[in-house]
Structure formats: structure tokens, C-alpha cells
Write a protein that holds these residues in place. Sequence first.
Motif, PDB file in Angstrom:
ATOM      1  N   HIS A 119     -49.244  20.669 -41.989  1.00 42.12           N
ATOM      2  CA  HIS A 119     -50.544  20.781 -42.343  1.00 42.12           C
ATOM      3  C   HIS A 119     -51.424  21.847 -42.358  1.00 42.12           C
ATOM      4  N   VAL A 142     -57.195  18.729 -39.786  1.00 41.48           N
ATOM      5  CA  VAL A 142     -56.316  17.575 -39.437  1.00 41.48           C
ATOM      6  C   VAL A 142     -57.044  16.480 -38.436  1.00 41.48           C
ATOM      7  N   TYR A 202     -59.585  16.749 -45.003  1.00 38.77           N
ATOM      8  CA  TYR A 202     -58.977  16.281 -43.903  1.00 38.77           C
ATOM      9  C   TYR A 202     -57.670  15.418 -44.049  1.00 38.77           C
ATOM     10  N   ASP A 203     -56.562  15.559 -43.340  1.00 39.25           N
ATOM     11  CA  ASP A 203     -55.442  14.621 -43.128  1.00 39.25           C
ATOM     12  C   ASP A 203     -55.784  13.858 -42.000  1.00 39.25           C
TER      13      ASP A 203
END
Length: 155
Positions: free
Chosen positions: A29, A34, A66-67
Amino acid sequence: MSARLEPGDEAPAFTLPDADGKQVSLADHRGRKVIVYFYPAALTPGCTKQACDFTDNLELLATAGYDVIGVSPDSPEKLAKFRDQESLRVTLVGDPEKTVVAAYGAYGEKQMYGRTVTGVIRSTVVVDEEGRVARAMYNVRATGHVAKLIKDLDL
């Protein structure tokens, strides 16, 4: 009790199996923000509420860059059941050895039903694009946490 992370700290690297047994790494990522959240157990009321809240807001979070990765001590099989039963779209990974949970400061003593127990402390760590901790929140509530996080992130 594991040491808590502070903004500016290097986020501990991890590679853990997801609900399908596929390995997920924080490094995958890199370049995106994240939200790594830690919860005690899949298929429990509070953890279900929190995972559903993240799923309901996934589009908003993804659009903002955002993950979301949920980490618990559960097996991939239990995570798959949780994901399928609740129609979850967040990435769920299992940390049965609790090494990642501890590295993020999300393991230790907590109060549960009036007594002190040792376990996963419901926590959320926001990691920036460079892999550094942007914010770290510990002892968060299952209900209302995602809404508060969105507000705190100005989304």
C-alpha cells in the motif's frame, strides 16, 4: 503491554493472510494512506458494528486516498465467514500470533465487564504514504469510531 505508536514513528511492516489466505503486506500500500484498525474478534457484536461502519464508508475513504485493513487474531477461515456473513468489503487479515497487534501497541491489559483482562485493545493507526504513523488512537469505541475518524481526517 506493548509500546504505543506516536505520530512520526515508522509503521511496523507486516505481511499477514487475508480471509482468502492471500498474503497482504503494508508495503503493498506504499504511496497510499492506510487505516489499520485492530479489533478483538470477528463475529462479535462490537467488532461487527465497527467492520460494517468501515464497509459503509469505504467509498468515501477510498476516494480520499485511504485503504482500510482490519487486523484481528482470527484465522483466515473465520475471517472469510465474517466477511461473507456481514458482506464486508474491507480487507481483513489474521494475526493469530498477535505479533503485529503487539508491534502496533494494540495488545495488553484492558477493562472488560469490570475486570482486567489481557487481549487486543481496539485501536486505529493511520499510516501515511511514506509508511509513517500519521495518527494513533487506542481504546476506541466500536460504535461511532468510524464517524469520528472521518471527522478527524476532515473528510
